[in-house]
Design a protein around this motif. Sequence first.
Motif, PDB file in Angstrom:
ATOM      1  N   THR A 198       8.483 -19.946 104.838  1.00 57.67           N
ATOM      2  CA  THR A 198       8.160 -19.431 106.165  1.00 57.67           C
ATOM      3  C   THR A 198       9.369 -18.679 106.708  1.00 57.67           C
ATOM      4  O   THR A 198      10.470 -19.219 106.770  1.00 57.67           O
ATOM      5  CB  THR A 198       7.795 -20.573 107.134  1.00 57.67           C
ATOM      6  N   GLY A 199       9.152 -17.438 107.081  1.00 57.37           N
ATOM      7  CA  GLY A 199      10.197 -16.629 107.689  1.00 57.37           C
ATOM      8  C   GLY A 199       9.835 -16.337 109.138  1.00 57.37           C
ATOM      9  O   GLY A 199       8.706 -16.571 109.584  1.00 57.37           O
ATOM     10  N   ILE A 200      10.813 -15.819 109.861  1.00 49.98           N
ATOM     11  CA  ILE A 200      10.602 -15.491 111.273  1.00 49.98           C
ATOM     12  C   ILE A 200      11.077 -14.071 111.539  1.00 49.98           C
ATOM     13  O   ILE A 200      12.166 -13.676 111.098  1.00 49.98           O
ATOM     14  CB  ILE A 200      11.388 -16.438 112.203  1.00 49.98           C
ATOM     15  N   CYS A 201      10.274 -13.337 112.269  1.00 45.26           N
ATOM     16  CA  CYS A 201      10.653 -12.013 112.753  1.00 45.26           C
ATOM     17  C   CYS A 201      10.294 -12.001 114.234  1.00 45.26           C
ATOM     18  O   CYS A 201       9.130 -11.887 114.603  1.00 45.26           O
ATOM     19  CB  CYS A 201       9.898 -10.938 111.978  1.00 45.26           C
ATOM     20  N   LEU A 202      11.302 -12.156 115.073  1.00 45.35           N
ATOM     21  CA  LEU A 202      11.088 -12.236 116.517  1.00 45.35           C
ATOM     22  C   LEU A 202      11.499 -10.910 117.149  1.00 45.35           C
ATOM     23  O   LEU A 202      12.616 -10.436 116.947  1.00 45.35           O
ATOM     24  CB  LEU A 202      11.927 -13.373 117.105  1.00 45.35           C
ATOM     25  N   ILE A 203      10.595 -10.323 117.897  1.00 45.36           N
ATOM     26  CA  ILE A 203      10.847  -9.024 118.518  1.00 45.36           C
ATOM     27  C   ILE A 203      10.872  -9.188 120.039  1.00 45.36           C
ATOM     28  O   ILE A 203       9.955  -9.741 120.628  1.00 45.36           O
ATOM     29  CB  ILE A 203       9.751  -8.007 118.137  1.00 45.36           C
ATOM     30  N   ARG A 204      11.949  -8.689 120.634  1.00 44.43           N
ATOM     31  CA  ARG A 204      12.081  -8.732 122.095  1.00 44.43           C
ATOM     32  C   ARG A 204      12.253  -7.301 122.588  1.00 44.43           C
ATOM     33  O   ARG A 204      13.136  -6.578 122.113  1.00 44.43           O
ATOM     34  CB  ARG A 204      13.301  -9.557 122.480  1.00 44.43           C
ATOM     35  N   ALA A 205      11.429  -6.892 123.517  1.00 52.27           N
ATOM     36  CA  ALA A 205      11.519  -5.545 124.080  1.00 52.27           C
ATOM     37  C   ALA A 205      11.893  -5.651 125.552  1.00 52.27           C
ATOM     38  O   ALA A 205      11.292  -6.423 126.297  1.00 52.27           O
ATOM     39  CB  ALA A 205      10.189  -4.818 123.929  1.00 52.27           C
ATOM     40  N   GLU A 206      12.908  -4.879 125.937  1.00 49.74           N
ATOM     41  CA  GLU A 206      13.356  -4.854 127.328  1.00 49.74           C
ATOM     42  C   GLU A 206      13.203  -3.439 127.872  1.00 49.74           C
ATOM     43  O   GLU A 206      13.803  -2.509 127.336  1.00 49.74           O
ATOM     44  CB  GLU A 206      14.828  -5.246 127.428  1.00 49.74           C
ATOM     45  N   ALA A 207      12.384  -3.291 128.901  1.00 42.17           N
ATOM     46  CA  ALA A 207      12.188  -1.985 129.519  1.00 42.17           C
ATOM     47  C   ALA A 207      13.299  -1.738 130.533  1.00 42.17           C
ATOM     48  O   ALA A 207      13.596  -2.596 131.368  1.00 42.17           O
ATOM     49  CB  ALA A 207      10.828  -1.925 130.207  1.00 42.17           C
ATOM     50  N   HIS A 208      13.905  -0.580 130.426  1.00 31.20           N
ATOM     51  CA  HIS A 208      14.942  -0.142 131.357  1.00 31.20           C
ATOM     52  C   HIS A 208      14.516   1.206 131.924  1.00 31.20           C
ATOM     53  O   HIS A 208      13.647   1.877 131.372  1.00 31.20           O
ATOM     54  CB  HIS A 208      16.292  -0.011 130.649  1.00 31.20           C
ATOM     55  N   THR A 209      15.135   1.632 132.983  1.00 33.40           N
ATOM     56  CA  THR A 209      14.764   2.905 133.594  1.00 33.40           C
ATOM     57  C   THR A 209      14.979   4.087 132.652  1.00 33.40           C
ATOM     58  O   THR A 209      14.266   5.074 132.738  1.00 33.40           O
ATOM     59  CB  THR A 209      15.562   3.139 134.891  1.00 33.40           C
ATOM     60  N   ASN A 210      15.929   3.973 131.736  1.00 36.73           N
ATOM     61  CA  ASN A 210      16.210   5.079 130.825  1.00 36.73           C
ATOM     62  C   ASN A 210      15.671   4.845 129.407  1.00 36.73           C
ATOM     63  O   ASN A 210      16.071   5.523 128.471  1.00 36.73           O
ATOM     64  CB  ASN A 210      17.711   5.366 130.773  1.00 36.73           C
ATOM     65  N   GLY A 211      14.757   3.894 129.231  1.00 33.94           N
ATOM     66  CA  GLY A 211      14.170   3.672 127.907  1.00 33.94           C
ATOM     67  C   GLY A 211      13.951   2.196 127.627  1.00 33.94           C
ATOM     68  O   GLY A 211      13.900   1.370 128.538  1.00 33.94           O
ATOM     69  N   VAL A 212      13.838   1.883 126.360  1.00 32.48           N
ATOM     70  CA  VAL A 212      13.581   0.508 125.938  1.00 32.48           C
ATOM     71  C   VAL A 212      14.659   0.072 124.946  1.00 32.48           C
ATOM     72  O   VAL A 212      15.159   0.879 124.169  1.00 32.48           O
ATOM     73  CB  VAL A 212      12.163   0.370 125.319  1.00 32.48           C
ATOM     74  N   ILE A 213      15.022  -1.189 125.033  1.00 33.27           N
ATOM     75  CA  ILE A 213      15.939  -1.786 124.054  1.00 33.27           C
ATOM     76  C   ILE A 213      15.137  -2.847 123.318  1.00 33.27           C
ATOM     77  O   ILE A 213      14.538  -3.732 123.942  1.00 33.27           O
ATOM     78  CB  ILE A 213      17.170  -2.404 124.724  1.00 33.27           C
ATOM     79  N   ILE A 214      15.098  -2.743 121.998  1.00 29.74           N
ATOM     80  CA  ILE A 214      14.333  -3.674 121.176  1.00 29.74           C
ATOM     81  C   ILE A 214      15.310  -4.462 120.312  1.00 29.74           C
ATOM     82  O   ILE A 214      16.105  -3.887 119.573  1.00 29.74           O
ATOM     83  CB  ILE A 214      13.333  -2.915 120.287  1.00 29.74           C
ATOM     84  N   THR A 215      15.259  -5.782 120.448  1.00 26.56           N
ATOM     85  CA  THR A 215      16.101  -6.666 119.655  1.00 26.56           C
ATOM     86  C   THR A 215      15.206  -7.420 118.679  1.00 26.56           C
ATOM     87  O   THR A 215      14.198  -8.001 119.086  1.00 26.56           O
ATOM     88  CB  THR A 215      16.857  -7.665 120.552  1.00 26.56           C
ATOM     89  N   ILE A 216      15.584  -7.391 117.401  1.00 28.53           N
ATOM     90  CA  ILE A 216      14.786  -8.032 116.360  1.00 28.53           C
ATOM     91  C   ILE A 216      15.650  -9.068 115.658  1.00 28.53           C
ATOM     92  O   ILE A 216      16.728  -8.752 115.158  1.00 28.53           O
ATOM     93  CB  ILE A 216      14.279  -6.995 115.336  1.00 28.53           C
ATOM     94  N   ARG A 217      15.180 -10.314 115.642  1.00 25.50           N
ATOM     95  CA  ARG A 217      15.874 -11.407 114.954  1.00 25.50           C
ATOM     96  C   ARG A 217      15.096 -11.710 113.683  1.00 25.50           C
ATOM     97  O   ARG A 217      13.904 -11.990 113.734  1.00 25.50           O
ATOM     98  CB  ARG A 217      15.950 -12.647 115.826  1.00 25.50           C
ATOM     99  N   LEU A 218      15.796 -11.644 112.551  1.00 26.40           N
ATOM    100  CA  LEU A 218      15.153 -11.804 111.247  1.00 26.40           C
ATOM    101  C   LEU A 218      15.725 -13.004 110.509  1.00 26.40           C
ATOM    102  O   LEU A 218      16.944 -13.140 110.377  1.00 26.40           O
ATOM    103  CB  LEU A 218      15.385 -10.547 110.404  1.00 26.40           C
ATOM    104  N   THR A 219      14.851 -13.869 110.046  1.00 28.56           N
ATOM    105  CA  THR A 219      15.257 -15.051 109.290  1.00 28.56           C
ATOM    106  C   THR A 219      14.270 -15.255 108.150  1.00 28.56           C
ATOM    107  O   THR A 219      13.065 -15.335 108.391  1.00 28.56           O
ATOM    108  CB  THR A 219      15.268 -16.307 110.186  1.00 28.56           C
ATOM    109  N   HIS A 220      14.774 -15.322 106.926  1.00 28.55           N
ATOM    110  CA  HIS A 220      13.901 -15.519 105.768  1.00 28.55           C
ATOM    111  C   HIS A 220      13.537 -16.986 105.542  1.00 28.55           C
ATOM    112  O   HIS A 220      12.688 -17.290 104.716  1.00 28.55           O
ATOM    113  CB  HIS A 220      14.551 -14.954 104.505  1.00 28.55           C
ATOM    114  N   ASP A 221      14.195 -17.891 106.259  1.00 29.56           N
ATOM    115  CA  ASP A 221      13.937 -19.324 106.079  1.00 29.56           C
ATOM    116  C   ASP A 221      13.917 -20.001 107.438  1.00 29.56           C
ATOM    117  O   ASP A 221      14.935 -20.058 108.132  1.00 29.56           O
ATOM    118  CB  ASP A 221      15.025 -19.923 105.183  1.00 29.56           C
ATOM    119  N   ILE A 222      12.775 -20.548 107.813  1.00 27.16           N
ATOM    120  CA  ILE A 222      12.595 -21.147 109.139  1.00 27.16           C
ATOM    121  C   ILE A 222      13.510 -22.349 109.374  1.00 27.16           C
ATOM    122  O   ILE A 222      13.791 -22.720 110.501  1.00 27.16           O
ATOM    123  CB  ILE A 222      11.111 -21.527 109.361  1.00 27.16           C
ATOM    124  N   SER A 223      13.987 -22.971 108.293  1.00 28.77           N
ATOM    125  CA  SER A 223      14.836 -24.153 108.452  1.00 28.77           C
ATOM    126  C   SER A 223      16.259 -23.796 108.896  1.00 28.77           C
ATOM    127  O   SER A 223      17.022 -24.675 109.271  1.00 28.77           O
ATOM    128  CB  SER A 223      14.884 -24.958 107.154  1.00 28.77           C
TER     129      SER A 223
END
Length: 69
Positions: A8-33
Amino acid sequence: MHSKPNRTGICLIRAEAHTNGVIITIRLTHDISQTSAERVVTVSGVEEALDTVHAFLTAFTDSGRAETE
C-alpha cells in the motif's frame, strides 16, 4: 506459488489557492508503514502535479510487478 503481502502506497495531494495562482504539494510514499513521506514535491501547475502523480503510480505498479516475478 509464493504469495507476498499486498503493498500500500500513499499519494497525498494538497492544493492551496492564492490570489496569484495555486500551490500544489504532493507527498509520496511507496510504503504505508513509513512514518514520513519518501518525497515531497511542490509545484504551481496542474500538469506538473499530474505528471508527478503519474510517475509515482507507474513506479509503484512497476515495482509491485517486479516483486511478484
